[in-house]
Design an enzyme around this catalytic site. Structure first.
Site, PDB file in Angstrom:
ATOM      1  N   CYS A  43       0.809  -1.129   0.177  1.00 27.16           N
ATOM      2  CA  CYS A  43      -0.061  -0.203   0.096  1.00 27.16           C
ATOM      3  C   CYS A  43       0.970   1.291  -0.013  1.00 27.16           C
ATOM      4  O   CYS A  43       1.452   1.469  -0.919  1.00 27.16           O
ATOM      5  CB  CYS A  43      -1.049  -0.150   1.160  1.00 27.16           C
ATOM      6  SG  CYS A  43      -2.452   0.874   0.769  1.00 27.16           S
ATOM      7  N   HIS A  81      -4.046  -5.755   1.462  1.00 27.59           N
ATOM      8  CA  HIS A  81      -3.312  -5.982   2.765  1.00 27.59           C
ATOM      9  C   HIS A  81      -4.648  -6.703   3.557  1.00 27.59           C
ATOM     10  O   HIS A  81      -5.419  -7.515   2.728  1.00 27.59           O
ATOM     11  CB  HIS A  81      -3.299  -4.678   3.490  1.00 27.59           C
ATOM     12  CG  HIS A  81      -4.199  -3.680   3.002  1.00 27.59           C
ATOM     13  ND1 HIS A  81      -5.515  -3.386   4.004  1.00 27.59           N
ATOM     14  CD2 HIS A  81      -4.108  -2.744   2.290  1.00 27.59           C
ATOM     15  CE1 HIS A  81      -5.915  -2.363   3.468  1.00 27.59           C
ATOM     16  NE2 HIS A  81      -5.274  -1.814   2.443  1.00 27.59           N
TER      17      HIS A  81
HETATM   18  N1  GLN Z   1      -1.599   7.326  -0.029  1.00 30.38           N
HETATM   19  C1  GLN Z   1      -2.294   6.268   0.222  1.00 30.38           C
HETATM   20  C2  GLN Z   1      -3.662   6.153  -0.605  1.00 30.38           C
HETATM   21  O1  GLN Z   1      -3.643   6.122  -1.725  1.00 30.38           O
HETATM   22  C3  GLN Z   1      -2.215   5.539   1.246  1.00 30.38           C
HETATM   23  C4  GLN Z   1      -2.440   4.110   1.091  1.00 30.38           C
HETATM   24  C5  GLN Z   1      -2.205   3.556   2.234  1.00 30.38           C
HETATM   25  O2  GLN Z   1      -1.432   2.781   2.684  1.00 30.38           O
HETATM   26  N2  GLN Z   1      -3.596   3.688   2.893  1.00 30.38           N
HETATM   27  O3  GLN Z   1      -4.574   6.549  -0.106  1.00 30.38           O
END
Ligand code: GLN
Length: 250
Positions: A93, A194
């Site tokens: 993520c 995740h």
């Molecule tokens: N910057 C991220 C998003 O696109 C964060 C992703 C995450 O790890 N929640 O929302």
């Protein structure tokens, strides 16, 4: 064998069962007679590209990403060298976004990344949230399904020729349009999935462990003894079913 794992920014990027993924590595290694030696790598710590067999970067929101991004850039050369050495990597993520060239947030600010993966991410004005099912073929002829949960505003666009981790069967994936999810470069894997990823997809945990062992021994990735994985299979089906009920690519 000792498998040396470097966990990047565990105090900042840790919101999606990221410690759980490490626990899976540790347990599955131990069941095969290997010992995981875990080192946290934080802000200001130097990163020796030869010191680890596996690197892990977890997820975090824009705020946490902004806190670590300047430091990550100082480690980018070491991360790319580790990638070239065949060090296994898993980035989830927010960490996945920052292993690319960078992330443009909603407010227009740009966080440069480590530029390991050939991709760039731009935040959209809606979030892409829900269960996901992917089809992956990391080794020719070996197909696996991967189930997880995504929650991101970022749209990640792979450069032409960059290899995705998998094709989206159900869910949004990298950008909701391309049908691609994640990125794979050698033994490095980045993904939006995740929630938690490895407990319900033990094949991916073992794929990464076996690459880490290959690095540790300077040899070929060994075949790992099968484990019963009954609960894991159940967790996978629950997650895959939820993704199927979601339907289509959305
Ligand atoms: N910057 C991220 C998003 O696109 C964060 C992703 C995450 O790890 N929640 O929302």
């Amino acid at each position: 064998m000792r498998i040396r794992v470097g966990h990047l920014y565990p105090e900042y990027l840790n919101i999606y069962a990221d410690r759980g993924n490490i626990a899976v590595f540790s347990r599955r290694a131990a069941l095969r007679g290997h010992e995981l030696v875990l080192t946290a790598i934080g802000l200001g710590d130097s990163l020796d590209p030869t010191a680890f067999d596996l690197l892990y970067v977890g997820g975090g929101q824009d705020r946490e990403q902004a806190l670590i991004a300047p430091d990550l850039v100082t480690k980018s050369e070491a991360i790319r060298q580790a990638g070239e050495r065949g060090v296994a990597m898993l980035a989830v993520c927010g960490g996945y976004q920052l292993l690319g060239r960078g992330y443009r947030a909603r407010d227009g600010s740009f966080l440069p990344g480590a530029a390991l993966f050939a991709h760039e991410t731009v935040a959209g004005d809606t979030r892409m949230i829900g269960d996901v099912l992917l089809e992956c073929e990391l080794d020719p002829g070996e197909r696996h399904l991967l189930a997880g949960f995504e929650n991101h505003a970022g749209r990640t666009l792979l450069d032409a020729g960059a290899e995705p981790l998998g094709r989206v069967v159900h869910g949004f994936g990298n950008d909701g349009e391309s049908g691609f999810e994640g990125c794979r470069l050698g033994n490095a894997v980045g993904t939006y999935l995740h929630g938690p990823l490895l407990p319900r997809n033990p094949w991916l945990a073992d794929w990464l462990l076996s690459r880490a062992l290959a690095h540790a021994t300077s040899g070929e990735p060994p075949a790992l003894a099968q484990l019963p994985d009954t609960l894991e299979a159940e967790a996978f089906s629950v997650s895959a079913e939820r993704a199927k009920r979601r339907g289509g690519r959305r």
